[in-house]
Design an enzyme around this catalytic site. Structure first.
Site, PDB file in Angstrom:
ATOM      1  N   HIS A 182      19.552  33.573  61.882  1.00 19.43           N
ATOM      2  CA  HIS A 182      19.281  34.758  62.680  1.00 19.43           C
ATOM      3  C   HIS A 182      20.559  35.296  63.340  1.00 19.43           C
ATOM      4  O   HIS A 182      20.815  36.494  63.324  1.00 19.43           O
ATOM      5  CB  HIS A 182      18.250  34.360  63.741  1.00 19.43           C
ATOM      6  CG  HIS A 182      17.722  35.501  64.529  1.00 19.43           C
ATOM      7  ND1 HIS A 182      16.743  36.328  64.039  1.00 19.43           N
ATOM      8  CD2 HIS A 182      18.052  35.968  65.748  1.00 19.43           C
ATOM      9  CE1 HIS A 182      16.480  37.246  64.943  1.00 19.43           C
ATOM     10  NE2 HIS A 182      17.258  37.054  65.996  1.00 19.43           N
ATOM     11  N   GLU A 211      16.181  34.254  56.197  1.00 19.60           N
ATOM     12  CA  GLU A 211      15.533  34.171  57.498  1.00 19.60           C
ATOM     13  C   GLU A 211      14.014  34.294  57.368  1.00 19.60           C
ATOM     14  O   GLU A 211      13.257  33.590  58.038  1.00 19.60           O
ATOM     15  CB  GLU A 211      16.091  35.284  58.389  1.00 19.60           C
ATOM     16  CG  GLU A 211      15.667  35.192  59.821  1.00 19.60           C
ATOM     17  CD  GLU A 211      15.955  36.483  60.568  1.00 19.60           C
ATOM     18  OE1 GLU A 211      16.322  37.492  59.930  1.00 19.60           O
ATOM     19  OE2 GLU A 211      15.793  36.477  61.784  1.00 19.60           O
ATOM     20  N   ASN A 246      34.592   9.991  43.521  1.00 14.75           N
ATOM     21  CA  ASN A 246      34.835   8.795  42.724  1.00 14.75           C
ATOM     22  C   ASN A 246      33.841   7.706  43.070  1.00 14.75           C
ATOM     23  O   ASN A 246      33.346   7.007  42.192  1.00 14.75           O
ATOM     24  CB  ASN A 246      36.239   8.272  42.993  1.00 14.75           C
ATOM     25  CG  ASN A 246      37.253   8.886  42.055  1.00 14.75           C
ATOM     26  OD1 ASN A 246      36.859   9.464  41.035  1.00 14.75           O
ATOM     27  ND2 ASN A 246      38.508   8.792  42.392  1.00 14.75           N
TER      28      ASN A 246
END
Lengths: 725, 120
Positions: A46, A68, A432
């Site tokens: 918002h 929203e 990794n």
């Protein structure tokens, strides 16, 4: 008055990125019925939407509006929190980030990706509720009410409720606003005014009859009374019209924003939707129309931003407490200064004790001030860590593994510059760990491990440095495989015996990869050698510990800051050099029986199980020294890149923090020297580049061996007086 | 000098509002959320309050209700900054005692024009 809004954009960008991070981390932890979390996600979206609208980034506003709306449905329980919606929202957060990064970098972003995501959001919104029209039409629209050029005469009867002023509204100001629209005359009606003793001073008893001559539209006039419409009776009559209109609370159409379709200058985007008879169907069956909308608006907004100044000014947000402590310290410094000034006015030896205590105080002030200033650049490492939950989440899905990420020590503070540069190496190490470290669930179960693998990121302070650990409980590093690979690459030969840590260090050799195939996630792009190089360029180091079947730990050791260095001052002849404290293993008085001379001029010193090559600094820099034989000198054993050497110096001086000045900026790059500093007495001292010196020494040793040369090549003379900093 | 309390959790909006007001000759005090705003209201009086609705800790509606309970805020104009143009949010604001509202997005000119309607 015109105010340049661009000055607020950096701060908008900063808080938007913070908002996105919050959205992302909260989405990853979102559980059914967790109202507070979903509320905070909604709030972040918002705020971004509101800011974007205010600062003119229409594409961000439009896209965020969809996000929203979906969040709003989740928030008030209209929609259950489904995993696919969370994934969609995570993808949308990425899109928002792209859009905002495009604003920051003044570039165009991948509009197709945004459009596809927007279409997905619209599709999702359309599938489960009927509010799609409301959702699309509430997109903020600049009002351009219809205005007629003809001047009309309006009769306005304004009868306020008695309590109207108690909401802070003031009839006089309303009339002023009306007067802005045209000529007004007004007649007050005091019929209802009670007797003085019955009058409540907080109530309003008057009503008014106004005549307005104006070209303003009815909507414009009503807008003046917009805030008081349910606290008054308003009768509006246009002179030509005989029929009065009575405005009451329940007529929503008096708010123009609720009726975008009657606004003539309507935006094409909402017109596109509203002209279709069945909106939700339109959105699903004609995606190309929907997709074209954000594209066009995105490009127009990008054009708007191109003229704007570069937004990333590298700002830093500092807690008020830190600033307060600075002000406090400066205050103390001023007191000390005035005390010393006063002392100097009429100085005699009897005051020497007070002078000493004054200087002592100055020292303390300076030290505290320095620490405070350094703290300003410090940020909690959570800034670097908070991208990992998402990264691991995505990687786990991609690799089909089950991985849990545990973060520790997120509040550990680290210099902003170091933080920015450590991000990529850490990402590489974490990737990794997921890709190569953690085994698949089946393998883990077969080995009697919990199905879910754990990766732990930990940060803590140790001495003057910060340690970041990346620990996994995966398969560990296969020592044999690493060694064989190194053999294959010709990095080691068959007869070399290496300790575990030496073998693991081979991983950081350029072009070294034990992965049998390059996977999508790691094994391409930057290698471990780049990781190590990046860490070293920050003045840090990396170590590996691993146990087959149990897991691996990569430990990154970093200086707290790049601006100041903890140094050991050493003297060679008349020169002072500084050795970074972090590189020093130990300093010692050499014992004759432990000194070995080998071929050429190379001297080795036996330090427990190691043979450490001795490098006389006077030889390295070709300067005169007090002692030329090793027995009378002191040896400072330093380590860099896993290699130890002994630096031969005349004397050990103080240990102190020094401010690093770049030699590159002020002079030129000098081999074996990483920078310089100005000492307390005003003289310049060189800071030794230990890794560089080790390389120089090794190269020299190799050359000696290769050519059996007795004459040693020496680097050019470097005497600090000649350097102007 | 007209003193305004600006309450918004967004730094950029708060800065913008505050800067605009200062440029127009107002004095401003800033607050990060409703609670912060309420604390500041306890220690000072203001001629105008401009508050966001959606904020952490305490939202603008609650702030408005709390302010109206204070004797020196009984007649103080309170403007709500809202992104929702829906009648619902305006009604809630009015019910809580807000004087009026300003729909985001707004520009400095609109802000000043709106303020003119509540401050002499």
């Amino acid at each position: 008055m015109s105010i340049d809004l661009t000055q607020f954009i950096p701060s908008f960008l900063e808080e938007s990125f913070e908002g996105l991070e919050l959205m992302e981390s909260s989405l990853l932890n979102l559980e059914q019925g967790d109202d507070e979390t979903i509320n905070s996600i909604f709030r972040a979206a918002h705020s971004i939407k509101g800011g974007a609208g205010t600062f003119g980034f229409q594409n961000v506003t439009e896209f965020t509006h969809l996000v929203e709306t979906l969040l709003d449905e989740m928030r008030d329980g209209r929609r259950k929190i489904a995993q696919e919606d969370v994934e969609l929202l995570l993808g949308s957060v990425d899109c928002m980030r792209l859009l905002i990064e495009a604003i920051r970098d003044e570039t165009e972003c991948d509009e197709d990706k945004i459009a596809v995501n927007a279409a997905l959001l619209e599709k999702t919104l359309a599938t489960s509720n009927n509010d799609i029209t409301e959702a699309t039409s509430t997109t903020p629209i600049e009002e351009t009410p219809e205005s007629t050029s003809d001047t009309a005469s309006w009769q306005i009867e304004f009868i306020p409720d008695h309590h109207l002023v108690q909401t802070g509204n003031d009839p006089l100001l309303l009339f002023n606003a009306l007067a802005d629209l045209g000529d007004i005359t007004l007649v007050a009606n005091a019929k209802e005014l009670p007797a003085l003793n019955e009058m409540d001073a907080e109530e309003l008893y008057l009503s008014w009859l106004l005549t307005l001559k104006s070209s303003a539209s009815e909507d414009e006039i009503k807008e003046v009374f917009e805030w008081v419409e349910d606290e008054c009776l308003l009768i509006l009559t246009k002179e030509e019209q005989s029929e009065p209109e009575i405005t009451t609370v329940d007529e929503p159409e008096i708010t123009p924003a609720d009726e975008p379709e009657i606004t003539p200058a309507d935006k094409p985007s909402s017109a596109q939707v509203t002209e279709q008879p069945d909106k939700s169907e339109t959105l699903v069956t004609e995606p190309e129309k929907v997709i074209s909308k954000p594209q066009s608006s995105a490009s127009s907004a990008t054009e708007k931003t191109t003229a704007k100044a570069k937004n990333d000014l590298g700002s830093i947000r500092v807690g008020v407490d830190k600033v307060d402590s600075l002000i406090n310290l400066v205050g103390e410094l001023v007191i000390t200064q005035s005390m010393l000034t006063e002392l100097g006015n009429d100085f005699d030896l009897s005051k020497i004790e007070r002078l000493n205590s004054g200087l002592e105080q100055l020292l303390q002030n300076t030290k505290e001030l320095q620490e405070s200033v350094m703290r300003i650049r410090m940020l909690p490492i959570s800034f670097a860590f908070n991208r990992f939950p998402r990264l691991v989440h995505d990687l786990a899905i991609k690799t089909g593994k089950e991985v849990e990420l545990v973060l520790n020590g997120e509040q550990t503070e680290l210099d902003k510059t170091v933080m920015e540069q450590i991000g990529d190496p850490l990402v590489h190490l974490v990737r990794n760990a997921v890709d190569h470290g953690i085994e698949s669930a089946e393998v883990r179960l077969a080995n009697g491990k919990p199905q879910k693998g754990t990766i732990m990121l930990d940060a803590y302070h140790q001495g003057g440095s910060i340690v970041i650990e990346i620990k996994d409980d995966g398969g560990g590093i296969n020592r044999e495989a690493v060694f064989n690979k190194a053999l294959e690459k010709g990095i080691v030969d068959e007869n070399t015996t290496l300790s575990d840590s030496q073998v693991f260090d081979l991983l950081f050799e350029p072009g070294f990869s034990t992965a049998t195939e390059v996977s999508d996630i790691s094994g391409r792009g930057v290698g471990m050698d780049v990781v190590k190089k990046n860490i070293q360029s920050l003045g840090g180091r990396i170590q590996v510990e691993s146990e087959q079947g149990k897991g691996s730990t990569f430990r990154v050791n970093l200086p707290l800051t790049l601006a100041i260095l903890d140094g050991q001052l050493v003297r060679v002849g008349s020169e002072t050099y500084i050795i970074p404290l972090i590189t020093i293993v130990e300093s010692l008085q050499p014992q004759k029986e432990l000194i070995n001379r080998v071929s050429g001029d190379m001297v080795l010193y036996r330090l427990r199980e190691d043979n450490v090559p001795v490098i006389p600094i006077y030889q390295l820099f070709n300067i005169p020294s007090e002692f030329e034989n090793i027995e009378s000198s002191l040896l400072v054993v330093v380590e860099a890149e896993g290699q130890k050497i002994g630096l031969m110096v005349d004397d050990l001086l103080a240990q102190q923090q020094v401010v690093i000045k770049s030699l590159n900026d002020n002079y030129q790059q000098v081999e074996g020297v990483s920078g310089a500093t100005i000492l307390g007495d005003g003289s310049v001292a060189m800071i030794l580049d230990i890794a560089g010196i080790i390389n120089m020494a090794l190269t020299k040793a190799q050359n000696n061996q290769r050519y059996k040369s007795i004459n040693q090549p020496q680097v050019g003379q470097l005497v600090s007086e000649g350097v102007n900093l | 000098m007209t003193k305004v309390l600006v309450v918004d959790d967004s730094n950029s909006i708060r800065d913008m509002v505050s800067f605009t007001l200062k440029s127009a000759g107002f004095e401003t005090v800033e607050a990060r959320d409703g609670q912060d705003g309420l604390n500041k209201a306890h220690t000072s009086t203001f001629d105008l309050v401009i508050s966001d609705v959606n904020m952490p800790i305490m939202d603008g509606i609650t702030l408005c209700q709390e302010l109206r309970k204070l004797s020196n805020f009984k007649f103080t104009p309170i403007l709500m900054l809202t992104t929702e143009s829906s009648g619902d949010m305006k009604m809630r604001g009015k019910a809580a005692g807000a004087t009026g509202w300003l729909v985001k997005p707004f520009n400095p000119e609109k802000l000043l024009a709106t303020i003119k309607r509540v401050v002499r």
